[in-house]
Write an enzyme that holds these catalytic residues in place. Structure first.
Site, PDB file in Angstrom:
ATOM      1  N   GLN A  91       0.836  -1.204   0.000  1.00  0.00           N
ATOM      2  CA  GLN A  91       0.000   0.000   0.000  1.00  0.00           C
ATOM      3  C   GLN A  91       0.871   1.254   0.000  1.00  0.00           C
ATOM      4  O   GLN A  91       0.361   2.362  -0.135  1.00  0.00           O
ATOM      5  CB  GLN A  91      -0.895   0.005   1.252  1.00  0.00           C
ATOM      6  CG  GLN A  91      -1.891  -1.129   1.309  1.00  0.00           C
ATOM      7  CD  GLN A  91      -2.571  -1.188   2.671  1.00  0.00           C
ATOM      8  OE1 GLN A  91      -1.991  -1.623   3.655  1.00  0.00           O
ATOM      9  NE2 GLN A  91      -3.819  -0.750   2.731  1.00  0.00           N
ATOM     10  N   HIS A 109      -1.285   1.178  -4.585  1.00  0.00           N
ATOM     11  CA  HIS A 109      -1.671   2.584  -4.439  1.00  0.00           C
ATOM     12  C   HIS A 109      -0.798   3.526  -5.269  1.00  0.00           C
ATOM     13  O   HIS A 109      -0.747   4.721  -5.011  1.00  0.00           O
ATOM     14  CB  HIS A 109      -1.635   2.993  -2.964  1.00  0.00           C
ATOM     15  CG  HIS A 109      -2.739   2.387  -2.158  1.00  0.00           C
ATOM     16  ND1 HIS A 109      -2.749   2.370  -0.777  1.00  0.00           N
ATOM     17  CD2 HIS A 109      -3.880   1.749  -2.543  1.00  0.00           C
ATOM     18  CE1 HIS A 109      -3.848   1.757  -0.354  1.00  0.00           C
ATOM     19  NE2 HIS A 109      -4.538   1.371  -1.403  1.00  0.00           N
ATOM     20  N   CYS A 120      -5.459  12.546 -20.101  1.00  0.00           N
ATOM     21  CA  CYS A 120      -5.439  11.408 -21.042  1.00  0.00           C
ATOM     22  C   CYS A 120      -5.005  10.095 -20.406  1.00  0.00           C
ATOM     23  O   CYS A 120      -5.073   9.045 -21.048  1.00  0.00           O
ATOM     24  CB  CYS A 120      -4.549  11.727 -22.240  1.00  0.00           C
ATOM     25  SG  CYS A 120      -2.765  11.618 -21.890  1.00  0.00           S
ATOM     26  N   GLY A 175       2.625  -4.306   9.023  1.00  0.00           N
ATOM     27  CA  GLY A 175       2.566  -2.856   9.183  1.00  0.00           C
ATOM     28  C   GLY A 175       1.341  -2.200   8.591  1.00  0.00           C
ATOM     29  O   GLY A 175       1.405  -1.058   8.152  1.00  0.00           O
TER      30      GLY A 175
END
Length: 232
Positions: A91, A109, A120, A175
């Site tokens: 992430q 992410h 675009c 984590g």
């Protein structure tokens, strides 16, 4: 666990905290100085692109100075030495897994190193400092934004990630807060596939009770110890 077991690992901000990169919940850090709605949503960018670029320029500069810690290096070691497949999904938008030696990391992410054209959809390597009026190399529209997945947007690689979870023998979350979906549901997907599930975290996450095994402490200590056990 067999020698060729498939291991799927999800990492969150907690694995990079010891490298000096703050999490959402750190007091006094970059995130504490801004409302999430202002700097991590498409609406925030549309409203004040200058603010968003300043925020991500600061994060990019911070990440450029950070160095991988023992947890990043241990996962790279696991990838290199384990006989089976080791898939790292993160992430995090920093490049510390790669800096630590990991390969083929799935950045669900996005990444601070990427730029994206809001007009675009073209992507390119971001400069250290991005500007609001920076033209897209493909269409020339002044619509450059960080290639980071914001709240309300669909994360990258979702089909690939769910396919890996469906085939996992071991799933580990390291984590992570367990509060952001769809990543918070990965443990359930892995459990349905019959995987052994383990959480490694500083303290219990919102989904800790859904893991078969839980290990708490600093990532730089718990992750290398876990990897050493896996490698036998």
């Amino acid at each position: 666990m067999g020698k060729s077991a498939k291991i799927v690992i999800l990492t969150g901000a907690g694995i990079s905290a010891e490298s000096g990169l703050g999490t959402f919940r750190d007091e006094g850090g970059l995130w504490a100085q801004h409302r999430i709605e202002d700097v991590a949503t498409p609406e925030g960018f549309a409203c004040n692109p200058d603010l968003v670029h300043r925020f991500y320029n600061a994060r990019r500069a911070q990440a450029a100075e950070a160095r991988p810690n023992a947890a990043h290096q241990a996962l790279a070691r696991l990838q290199a030495e384990h006989a089976g497949e080791v898939v790292i999904v993160t992430q995090n938008v920093d490049g510390l897994h790669e800096a630590g030696g990991a390969q083929h990391v799935l950045h669900m992410h996005g990444t601070l190193a990427g730029a994206l054209c809001a007009a675009c959809g073209h992507g390119w390597t971001a400069p250290l400092e991005m500007q609001t009026d920076q033209p897209c190399p493909a269409c020339a529209a002044p619509a450059a934004r960080p290639d980071v997945v914001w709240f309300g947007e669909i994360p990258y690689f979702m089909e690939e990630i769910f396919a890996h979870l469906a085939a996992a023998d071991v799933f580990a979350a390291i984590g992570t807060s367990g509060e952001v979906y769809p990543a918070a549901a990965f443990v359930d997907e892995a459990h349905l596939a019959g995987a052994h599930t383990v959480e490694l975290n500083l303290e219990p996450s919102a989904t800790a009770s859904r893991f078969a095994e839980r290990r708490f402490g600093r990532a730089s200590e718990t992750v290398p110890a876990w990897v050493t056990e896996l490698l036998g």
